[in-house]
Design a protein around this motif. Structure first.
Motif, PDB file in Angstrom:
ATOM      1  N   SER A 123     -10.477  93.429  22.009  1.00  0.00           N
ATOM      2  CA  SER A 123     -10.330  94.874  21.785  1.00  0.00           C
ATOM      3  C   SER A 123      -8.938  95.353  22.190  1.00  0.00           C
ATOM      4  O   SER A 123      -8.329  96.180  21.501  1.00  0.00           O
ATOM      5  N   ARG A 127      -5.853  96.841  19.777  1.00  0.00           N
ATOM      6  CA  ARG A 127      -5.233  98.150  20.049  1.00  0.00           C
ATOM      7  C   ARG A 127      -3.715  98.104  19.906  1.00  0.00           C
ATOM      8  O   ARG A 127      -3.073  99.136  19.722  1.00  0.00           O
ATOM      9  N   CYS A 138     -11.632  99.633  17.569  1.00  0.00           N
ATOM     10  CA  CYS A 138     -11.376  99.001  18.869  1.00  0.00           C
ATOM     11  C   CYS A 138     -12.458  99.345  19.895  1.00  0.00           C
ATOM     12  O   CYS A 138     -12.867  98.494  20.688  1.00  0.00           O
ATOM     13  N   ASP A 139     -12.929 100.603  19.866  1.00  0.00           N
ATOM     14  CA  ASP A 139     -13.978 101.020  20.809  1.00  0.00           C
ATOM     15  C   ASP A 139     -15.279 100.252  20.560  1.00  0.00           C
ATOM     16  O   ASP A 139     -15.971  99.861  21.506  1.00  0.00           O
ATOM     17  N   VAL A 141     -15.541  97.257  19.145  1.00  0.00           N
ATOM     18  CA  VAL A 141     -15.324  95.863  19.573  1.00  0.00           C
ATOM     19  C   VAL A 141     -15.441  95.758  21.098  1.00  0.00           C
ATOM     20  O   VAL A 141     -16.040  94.816  21.629  1.00  0.00           O
ATOM     21  N   LYS A 142     -14.897  96.754  21.791  1.00  0.00           N
ATOM     22  CA  LYS A 142     -14.983  96.769  23.262  1.00  0.00           C
ATOM     23  C   LYS A 142     -16.439  96.847  23.720  1.00  0.00           C
ATOM     24  O   LYS A 142     -16.846  96.154  24.665  1.00  0.00           O
TER      25      LYS A 142
END
Length: 409
Positions: A123, A127, A138-139, A141-142
């Motif tokens: 993640s 970014r 990205c959020d 994936v995090k």
């Protein structure tokens, strides 16, 4: 601070080399590495004694094709499939990189692979490339990394990206036909005014009689186009770029323009349905992935693609954070159909908001598809009608003086 420095990894660069292999045969080629010293070490491992290594000069016109959103959608689907099959993350990225036809995409995947191998979370690596991976991506994936369900998150992301690209393609198709009608009509009219009408003007010059007002009007436009066609063309191009730049940089103008566009006949209806579908799809994907509703609404606002709907969704976010139920907040915006509000209300009551929103998205994506097909069928004869009116009008203007002379005789 020390941990942040640990992940400062040099990016791979392209090097060209010349050398001799184990059989004494001269070889040359291209290899990737972080420095000349590293490349020489890699070549020796391959049994090549390097005689010359240097950085590959970068092309003046870029290094391969641009990475398009559809490329990211395909990458997301590929990595979701591989992770679902049990292939390790780094190996999945390397396999995708090796199979990529797009050189720019291959380079991007290699950069991501190097940093993930070094221990940086995926993640955080993504970014670093906000041009291709937005905050929502990205959020999610995090959240997948935190929950240990990265394969499921990538599957949801793949569906989201594929649906988003399909919807975008439909919108472009809907906008293409009206623009095509105008462009074709403008080109045909310009050719007639610059090359055909002047031939009639020479004939009319010998008549010695007063020409009809319509004919004089067309002749006046023809003279202007012959002398100032370049100025007209430059004005159209300049206007296009000014509007485009103002739209991108001025929030008030963008809000005003988006508000007018969604009120256009036919096209406005399609754009409204597309905005509702995008809102429902984004909210369904993020909420199902475990993102809190407030954050999910913020992501949906960013992905709305229309300032009017973005403001409406941000208003809903504020109301929901104050304790108001989402369907009540949606009703206050006057932007969402009653059916959507009712389905959201049912979803809130039953605790199945994500699945209900997914159904809303499916319904409205299908409606957009049907509306675009209907628009295409409607505009095909309309193109012929517009061209017929334009060309017919010019022909009538040119033949009116001849008809008048015939009636006098």
């Amino acid at each position: 601070m020390a941990q942040a420095q640990q992940f400062k990894i040099k990016e791979l660069e392209a090097f060209t080399y010349k050398g001799v292999n184990r059989r004494g045969k001269k070889v040359d080629g291209e290899i990737k590495g972080t420095s000349i010293a590293e490349v020489k070490a890699l070549l020796r491992q391959q049994g090549i004694t390097p005689s010359g290594v240097k950085k590959k000069p970068k092309s003046l016109f870029g290094d391969g094709k641009k990475i398009k959103p559809v490329d990211i959608a395909i990458f997301t689907r590929q990595i979701a499939t591989m992770l679902g099959a049990g292939v390790p993350l780094v190996q999945s990225i390397d396999l995708i990189a090796n199979g990529a036809d797009n050189k720019s995409l291959r380079t991007l995947m290699q950069k991501i692979s190097v940093k993930v191998q070094a221990g940086l979370p995926l993640s955080e690596t993504l970014r670093e490339h906000p041009k291709y991976f937005d905050e929502l991506y990205c959020d999610l994936v995090k959240s997948g990394e935190a929950s240990g369900s990265l394969d499921q998150i990538f599957d949801r992301l793949a569906i989201y990206k594929e649906k988003a690209e399909a919807l975008k393609s439909k919108i472009k198709k809907a906008m293409f036909y009206p623009v095509a009608v105008l462009v074709v009509a403008a080109i045909v009219t310009s050719i007639l005014l610059i090359f055909v009408v002047p031939q009639f003007a020479e004939i009319f010059a010998g008549f010695g009689a007063e020409l009809p007002a319509f004919t004089l009007f067309v002749l006046g436009i023809s003279e202007m186009m012959q002398q100032y066609w370049w100025l007209v063309l430059a004005g159209i191009i300049a206007t296009f770029f000014v509007i485009k730049k103002t739209y991108a940089s001025n929030l008030k103008f963008r809000t005003w323009a988006d508000g007018r566009i969604i009120k256009l006949p036919v096209i406005g209806s399609i754009l409204n349905k597309a905005a509702v579908a995008r809102y429902a799809r984004t909210l369904s994907t993020t909420f199902a992935a475990g993102v809190p509703l407030i954050e999910a609404l913020e992501s949906a606002a960013g992905a709305s693609g229309n300032e009017v709907y973005k403001n409406a969704i941000l208003f809903i976010r504020e109301e929901v954070s104050a304790g108001i139920q989402m369907h009540h907040a949606m009703k206050q915006t006057d932007q969402f159909p009653e059916m959507v509000i009712s389905m959201v209300s049912i979803g809130e009551e039953t605790g199945a908001l994500d699945s209900m929103l997914a159904k809303v998205a499916n319904i409205y994506e299908q409606e957009v598809d049907d509306a675009v097909d209907g628009l295409t069928a409607l505009l095909e004869p309309m193109i012929m009608a517009v061209l017929g009116v334009v060309i017919g009008g010019l022909i009538i203007a040119m033949y009116l003086p001849i008809f008048q002379m015939g009636s006098v005789v």
